[in-house]
Design an enzyme around this catalytic site. Structure first.
Site, PDB file in Angstrom:
ATOM      1  NE  ARG A   1      -1.548   6.686   1.238  1.00  0.00           N
ATOM      2  CZ  ARG A   1      -1.498   5.668   2.206  1.00  0.00           C
ATOM      3  NH1 ARG A   1      -1.270   5.909   3.495  1.00  0.00           N
ATOM      4  NH2 ARG A   1      -1.885   4.340   1.907  1.00  0.00           N
TER       5      ARG A   1
ATOM      6  CB  SER B   1      -8.444  -5.588  -4.030  1.00  0.00           C
ATOM      7  OG  SER B   1      -8.946  -4.233  -3.860  1.00  0.00           O
ATOM      8  CB  THR B   2     -12.734  -7.923  -5.566  1.00  0.00           C
ATOM      9  OG1 THR B   2     -12.679  -7.724  -4.190  1.00  0.00           O
ATOM     10  CG2 THR B   2     -12.797  -9.208  -5.895  1.00  0.00           C
TER      11      THR B   2
ATOM     12  CB  SER C   1      -7.668  -3.877   2.774  1.00  0.00           C
ATOM     13  OG  SER C   1      -7.563  -2.757   3.677  1.00  0.00           O
TER      14      SER C   1
ATOM     15  CG  ASP D   1      -2.052   0.975   1.118  1.00  0.00           C
ATOM     16  OD1 ASP D   1      -2.199   1.549   0.319  1.00  0.00           O
ATOM     17  OD2 ASP D   1      -2.846   1.274   2.180  1.00  0.00           O
TER      18      ASP D   1
ATOM     19  CG  LEU E   1       9.474 -17.029  -3.484  1.00  0.00           C
ATOM     20  CD1 LEU E   1       9.588 -17.037  -2.124  1.00  0.00           C
ATOM     21  CD2 LEU E   1       9.835 -15.965  -3.923  1.00  0.00           C
TER      22      LEU E   1
ATOM     23  CG  HIS F   1       0.213   2.121  -9.413  1.00  0.00           C
ATOM     24  ND1 HIS F   1      -0.190   1.522  -8.160  1.00  0.00           N
ATOM     25  CD2 HIS F   1      -0.937   3.070  -9.883  1.00  0.00           C
ATOM     26  CE1 HIS F   1      -1.219   2.331  -7.888  1.00  0.00           C
ATOM     27  NE2 HIS F   1      -1.743   3.008  -8.752  1.00  0.00           N
TER      28      HIS F   1
ATOM     29  CD1 TRP G   1     -12.938  -5.003  -9.956  1.00  0.00           C
ATOM     30  CD2 TRP G   1     -12.000  -4.460 -11.982  1.00  0.00           C
ATOM     31  NE1 TRP G   1     -12.224  -6.123 -10.464  1.00  0.00           N
ATOM     32  CE2 TRP G   1     -11.720  -5.702 -11.882  1.00  0.00           C
ATOM     33  CE3 TRP G   1     -11.697  -3.815 -13.217  1.00  0.00           C
ATOM     34  CZ2 TRP G   1     -11.066  -6.405 -12.743  1.00  0.00           C
ATOM     35  CZ3 TRP G   1     -10.958  -4.555 -14.044  1.00  0.00           C
ATOM     36  CH2 TRP G   1     -10.514  -5.687 -13.890  1.00  0.00           C
TER      37      TRP G   1
HETATM   38  C1  FPP Z   1      -1.725   0.413  -3.325  1.00  0.00           C
HETATM   39  O1  FPP Z   1      -1.228   1.651  -3.467  1.00  0.00           O
HETATM   40  C2  FPP Z   1      -1.326  -0.584  -4.462  1.00  0.00           C
HETATM   41  C3  FPP Z   1      -2.054  -1.018  -5.344  1.00  0.00           C
HETATM   42  C4  FPP Z   1      -3.662  -0.841  -5.368  1.00  0.00           C
HETATM   43  C5  FPP Z   1      -1.607  -1.551  -6.635  1.00  0.00           C
HETATM   44  C6  FPP Z   1      -0.353  -2.682  -6.262  1.00  0.00           C
HETATM   45  C7  FPP Z   1       0.202  -2.624  -7.574  1.00  0.00           C
HETATM   46  C8  FPP Z   1       1.788  -2.781  -7.356  1.00  0.00           C
HETATM   47  C9  FPP Z   1       2.748  -2.669  -6.336  1.00  0.00           C
HETATM   48  C10 FPP Z   1       2.271  -2.492  -8.797  1.00  0.00           C
HETATM   49  C11 FPP Z   1       2.212  -3.593  -9.733  1.00  0.00           C
HETATM   50  C12 FPP Z   1       2.426  -4.930  -9.424  1.00  0.00           C
HETATM   51  C13 FPP Z   1       2.929  -5.923 -10.192  1.00  0.00           C
HETATM   52  C14 FPP Z   1       2.911  -7.097  -9.554  1.00  0.00           C
HETATM   53  C15 FPP Z   1       3.449  -5.454 -11.522  1.00  0.00           C
HETATM   54  P1  FPP Z   1      -2.272   2.802  -3.453  1.00  0.00           P
HETATM   55  O2  FPP Z   1      -2.369   3.143  -4.858  1.00  0.00           O
HETATM   56  O3  FPP Z   1      -3.548   2.450  -2.616  1.00  0.00           O
HETATM   57  O4  FPP Z   1      -1.677   3.978  -2.874  1.00  0.00           O
HETATM   58  P2  FPP Z   1      -2.562   5.213  -1.969  1.00  0.00           P
HETATM   59  O5  FPP Z   1      -3.264   4.447  -0.702  1.00  0.00           O
HETATM   60  O6  FPP Z   1      -1.260   5.880  -1.168  1.00  0.00           O
HETATM   61  O7  FPP Z   1      -3.405   5.815  -2.799  1.00  0.00           O
END
Ligand code: FPP
Length: 222
Positions: free
Chosen positions: A12, A54-55, A178, A8, A120, A25, A58
């Site tokens: 931010r 996550s679900t 979550s 997470d 792994l 990302h 979207w």
């Molecule tokens: C949470 O940060 C992250 C996600 C919802 C997506 C996770 C994706 C990655 C780590 C990159 C792609 C993954 C792979 C395997 C290539 P957030 O966007 O909710 O951050 P915030 O809470 O600060 O807004």
């Protein structure tokens, strides 16, 4: 051991540097590579589950969802060599039938090409929600006409044949689960760090594992 991570804080991290969220990302994906490589070469880690989509994700703006789908597809294409080099078996939990046929095919191909590796198992949670998984497992149990037992139920979960989580980590300072692996974290130790996922490092993971090793797990006993 089985380590599960709620990655997470990408958004931010980007906002703090006045960059668009997608930059977070992108950097987050680099960290996935570092942590996977580190885990593959760590003697104590056999399973690494990462919450990638996550679900509920979207609900994000269409452009961000599209970016995450594209990032995932490119990542699997580009990082197949990382899986092979580090002898990592790739697996997925979640309902990927909602993804594009192209992405579903990429996921299947990556699974197929890495299925014999044993150093792994990296499991990406994709369109994953624990409540959705539990409902799908119950439907499967009914469909197969199986007796309702813990053993049969567990075999109908997406994580059939994967041991329960030993250590759950969440980055970015939020202290919540979550909808992630609710059944599988029944006895997991939990670690919450304020580090944002793009800043997470193998050194911090090592430190968390060392703290975990000092904890006494009693599994309900004394
Ligand atoms: C949470 O940060 C992250 C996600 C919802 C997506 C996770 C994706 C990655 C780590 C990159 C792609 C993954 C792979 C395997 C290539 P957030 O966007 O909710 O951050 P915030 O809470 O600060 O807004």
């Amino acid at each position: 051991m089985h380590v599960a991570i709620i990655m997470d804080g990408n958004g931010r991290w980007a906002q703090k540097q006045n960059k668009p969220r997608i930059e977070g990302h992108k950097k987050g994906a680099d960290v996935v590579k570092q942590i996977t490589t580190y885990a593959a070469n760590h003697p104590d880690i056999q399973y690494l589950t990462l919450y990638a989509f996550s679900t509920e994700n979207w609900k994000r703006p269409k452009m961000e969802v599209e970016f995450l789908m594209k990032l995932l597809d490119n990542w699997l294409k580009k990082e197949l060599e990382t899986y092979i080099k580090n002898e990592v078996k790739f697996d997925v939990i979640g309902d990927i039938s909602k993804f594009s046929p192209k992405l579903q095919k990429r996921i299947q191909t990556t699974k197929e090409k890495t299925k014999h590796f044993t150093k792994l198992t990296q499991i990406l949670a994709l369109n994953y929600g624990s409540q959705d998984e539990i409902l799908r497992a119950i439907k499967k149990l009914c469909r197969l006409g199986l007796e309702v037992s813990e053993e049969n139920f567990v075999q109908c979960l997406d994580t059939a044949n994967i041991p329960d989580v030993d250590l759950l980590i969440r980055t970015s300072g939020e202290v919540r689960v979550s909808n992630f692996l609710l059944w599988q974290i029944a006895y997991a130790e939990m670690h919450f760090t304020s580090t944002l996922w793009p800043d997470f490092t193998p050194e911090e993971l090592e430190d968390i594992i060392n703290q975990y090793k000092k904890r006494e797990r009693r599994f309900g006993g004394i």
